[in-house]
Design a protein around this motif. Structure first.
Motif, PDB file in Angstrom:
ATOM      1  N   HIS A   2      -2.707  54.961 -19.390  1.00 29.48           N
ATOM      2  CA  HIS A   2      -2.051  55.388 -18.155  1.00 29.48           C
ATOM      3  C   HIS A   2      -2.374  56.844 -17.824  1.00 29.48           C
ATOM      4  O   HIS A   2      -1.502  57.629 -17.440  1.00 29.48           O
ATOM      5  CB  HIS A   2      -0.534  55.160 -18.246  1.00 29.48           C
ATOM      6  N   THR A   3      -3.642  57.189 -18.029  1.00 31.21           N
ATOM      7  CA  THR A   3      -4.173  58.478 -17.607  1.00 31.21           C
ATOM      8  C   THR A   3      -5.377  58.213 -16.718  1.00 31.21           C
ATOM      9  O   THR A   3      -5.824  57.066 -16.574  1.00 31.21           O
ATOM     10  CB  THR A   3      -4.603  59.340 -18.802  1.00 31.21           C
ATOM     11  N   LYS A   4      -5.938  59.269 -16.162  1.00 30.16           N
ATOM     12  CA  LYS A   4      -7.087  59.084 -15.283  1.00 30.16           C
ATOM     13  C   LYS A   4      -8.310  58.567 -16.040  1.00 30.16           C
ATOM     14  O   LYS A   4      -9.230  58.023 -15.423  1.00 30.16           O
ATOM     15  CB  LYS A   4      -7.415  60.376 -14.542  1.00 30.16           C
ATOM     16  N   PHE A   5      -8.295  58.687 -17.355  1.00 26.43           N
ATOM     17  CA  PHE A   5      -9.442  58.238 -18.138  1.00 26.43           C
ATOM     18  C   PHE A   5      -9.536  56.715 -18.224  1.00 26.43           C
ATOM     19  O   PHE A   5     -10.586  56.177 -18.563  1.00 26.43           O
ATOM     20  CB  PHE A   5      -9.395  58.867 -19.532  1.00 26.43           C
ATOM     21  N   ASP A   6      -8.440  56.009 -17.903  1.00 28.40           N
ATOM     22  CA  ASP A   6      -8.495  54.549 -17.832  1.00 28.40           C
ATOM     23  C   ASP A   6      -9.515  54.081 -16.795  1.00 28.40           C
ATOM     24  O   ASP A   6     -10.072  52.983 -16.910  1.00 28.40           O
ATOM     25  CB  ASP A   6      -7.127  53.974 -17.475  1.00 28.40           C
ATOM     26  N   VAL A   7      -9.742  54.898 -15.777  1.00 23.76           N
ATOM     27  CA  VAL A   7     -10.685  54.531 -14.719  1.00 23.76           C
ATOM     28  C   VAL A   7     -12.085  54.294 -15.297  1.00 23.76           C
ATOM     29  O   VAL A   7     -12.847  53.470 -14.781  1.00 23.76           O
ATOM     30  CB  VAL A   7     -10.727  55.626 -13.632  1.00 23.76           C
ATOM     31  N   LEU A   8     -12.424  54.978 -16.369  1.00 25.91           N
ATOM     32  CA  LEU A   8     -13.775  54.892 -16.931  1.00 25.91           C
ATOM     33  C   LEU A   8     -14.103  53.516 -17.484  1.00 25.91           C
ATOM     34  O   LEU A   8     -15.279  53.185 -17.669  1.00 25.91           O
ATOM     35  CB  LEU A   8     -13.946  55.952 -18.019  1.00 25.91           C
ATOM     36  N   ASN A   9     -13.078  52.706 -17.738  1.00 23.02           N
ATOM     37  CA  ASN A   9     -13.303  51.344 -18.212  1.00 23.02           C
ATOM     38  C   ASN A   9     -12.959  50.300 -17.159  1.00 23.02           C
ATOM     39  O   ASN A   9     -12.803  49.124 -17.489  1.00 23.02           O
ATOM     40  CB  ASN A   9     -12.482  51.074 -19.482  1.00 23.02           C
TER      41      ASN A   9
ATOM     42  N   GLY B 241     -17.229  65.073  -9.286  1.00 26.16           N
ATOM     43  CA  GLY B 241     -17.190  63.625  -9.298  1.00 26.16           C
ATOM     44  C   GLY B 241     -15.814  63.097  -8.944  1.00 26.16           C
ATOM     45  O   GLY B 241     -14.790  63.622  -9.403  1.00 26.16           O
ATOM     46  N   LEU B 242     -15.799  62.056  -8.110  1.00 25.95           N
ATOM     47  CA  LEU B 242     -14.592  61.303  -7.795  1.00 25.95           C
ATOM     48  C   LEU B 242     -14.892  59.843  -8.108  1.00 25.95           C
ATOM     49  O   LEU B 242     -15.675  59.197  -7.400  1.00 25.95           O
ATOM     50  CB  LEU B 242     -14.215  61.459  -6.317  1.00 25.95           C
TER      51      LEU B 242
ATOM     52  N   TYR C 126     -10.562  59.371 -11.387  1.00 23.36           N
ATOM     53  CA  TYR C 126     -11.094  60.218 -12.455  1.00 23.36           C
ATOM     54  C   TYR C 126     -11.909  61.310 -11.762  1.00 23.36           C
ATOM     55  O   TYR C 126     -13.006  61.065 -11.259  1.00 23.36           O
ATOM     56  CB  TYR C 126     -11.956  59.406 -13.413  1.00 23.36           C
ATOM     57  N   ASP C 127     -11.348  62.504 -11.675  1.00 20.53           N
ATOM     58  CA  ASP C 127     -11.992  63.616 -10.970  1.00 20.53           C
ATOM     59  C   ASP C 127     -12.340  64.710 -11.970  1.00 20.53           C
ATOM     60  O   ASP C 127     -11.620  64.965 -12.925  1.00 20.53           O
ATOM     61  CB  ASP C 127     -11.111  64.153  -9.831  1.00 20.53           C
ATOM     62  N   TYR C 128     -13.459  65.370 -11.735  1.00 16.21           N
ATOM     63  CA  TYR C 128     -13.947  66.377 -12.672  1.00 16.21           C
ATOM     64  C   TYR C 128     -14.982  67.253 -11.986  1.00 16.21           C
ATOM     65  O   TYR C 128     -15.554  66.887 -10.948  1.00 16.21           O
ATOM     66  CB  TYR C 128     -14.571  65.712 -13.909  1.00 16.21           C
TER      67      TYR C 128
ATOM     68  N   THR D 157     -10.734  68.108 -17.429  1.00 19.48           N
ATOM     69  CA  THR D 157      -9.353  68.470 -17.119  1.00 19.48           C
ATOM     70  C   THR D 157      -9.204  68.941 -15.675  1.00 19.48           C
ATOM     71  O   THR D 157      -8.086  69.072 -15.178  1.00 19.48           O
ATOM     72  CB  THR D 157      -8.857  69.581 -18.055  1.00 19.48           C
ATOM     73  N   TRP D 158     -10.334  69.204 -15.017  1.00 22.10           N
ATOM     74  CA  TRP D 158     -10.306  69.690 -13.635  1.00 22.10           C
ATOM     75  C   TRP D 158      -9.803  68.586 -12.706  1.00 22.10           C
ATOM     76  O   TRP D 158     -10.044  67.392 -12.951  1.00 22.10           O
ATOM     77  CB  TRP D 158     -11.706  70.124 -13.226  1.00 22.10           C
ATOM     78  N   GLY D 159      -9.145  68.972 -11.644  1.00 16.67           N
ATOM     79  CA  GLY D 159      -8.716  68.014 -10.634  1.00 16.67           C
ATOM     80  C   GLY D 159      -9.028  68.521  -9.243  1.00 16.67           C
ATOM     81  O   GLY D 159      -9.062  69.738  -9.003  1.00 16.67           O
TER      82      GLY D 159
END
Length: 212
Positions: free
Chosen positions: A75-82, A101-102, A111-113, A124-126
């Motif tokens: 339940h973090t933005k890193f879930d988007v990567l999968n 990247g968006l 997932y923004d960076y 960690t950037w948003g």
């Protein structure tokens, strides 16, 4: 690494848009020119549209997919990567000294960076708070995702180039399978980067969004 000038251009038409609304998409050119360079498929299942009103850049992806795979664990933005997702990259310069990247999934998670070549990413950037809004929905044949990005944030990040255009990459990560914590993808792109393995984080994967 060689510098790369965009080889494809998409015209972003200007339309009046009521405050706090998304535009009528009818005036927008539908971009269907996506390819799957690393896996042969009959259809990429994605198209893209963009418009602007001088205050916001509006964009929309429509995706055809009968089996939408979403990863939900941490339940973090890193879930988007999968997860199944669509992506926009914006770069300041052809050498990718700084780009953003968006990566956005059908749930509207982002997932923004910010990053530098090669894949030196600050995860960690948003995107500046309040300057990116997304909406998503399902259709009988897949899903849609639309968003708006303020011109203020694009200018502050030095992304609007002299001549009124954005250097951008447009992509889809079609999720084919999720097994445990590992996902398998077919990578789809507007501009073929001509790389042996799937890779969007290279100068040759970017095109031009011309603000009309």
């Amino acid at each position: 690494m060689n510098s790369h000038k965009p080889t494809k251009t998409y015209q972003v038409r200007m339309v009046p848009t009521p405050p706090n609304h998304f535009p009528n998409w009818q005036p927008a050119t539908i971009l269907r020119d996506f390819s799957s360079p690393w896996l042969e498929v009959e259809e990429t299942g994605v198209n893209f549209r963009a418009l602007h009103d001088g205050v916001y850049l509006y964009f929309r992806f429509d995706v055809q997919e009968s089996n939408i795979l979403i990863y939900e664990k941490d339940h973090t933005k890193f879930d988007v990567l999968n997860s199944e997702r669509v992506e926009i990259f914006f770069r300041q310069d052809p050498e990718l000294k700084r780009y953003y990247g968006l990566e956005m999934d059908p749930l509207g998670r982002v997932y923004d960076y910010q990053s530098s070549y090669y894949r030196q990413s600050d995860k960690t950037w948003g995107w500046p708070e309040g300057h990116l809004q997304l909406e998503t929905g399902r259709t009988p044949s897949g899903y849609w995702l639309q968003g708006r990005i303020s011109f203020e944030s694009l200018r502050n990040l030095h992304l609007i180039q002299d001549g009124g255009y954005l250097q951008a990459g447009l992509y889809r990560g079609r999720c084919l399978d999720i097994t445990g914590d590992k996902a398998t993808f077919n990578w789809i792109t507007w501009v073929d980067p001509q790389t042996g393995q799937p890779d969007f984080h290279v100068p040759s994967s970017f095109g031009c969004l011309q603000l009309a």
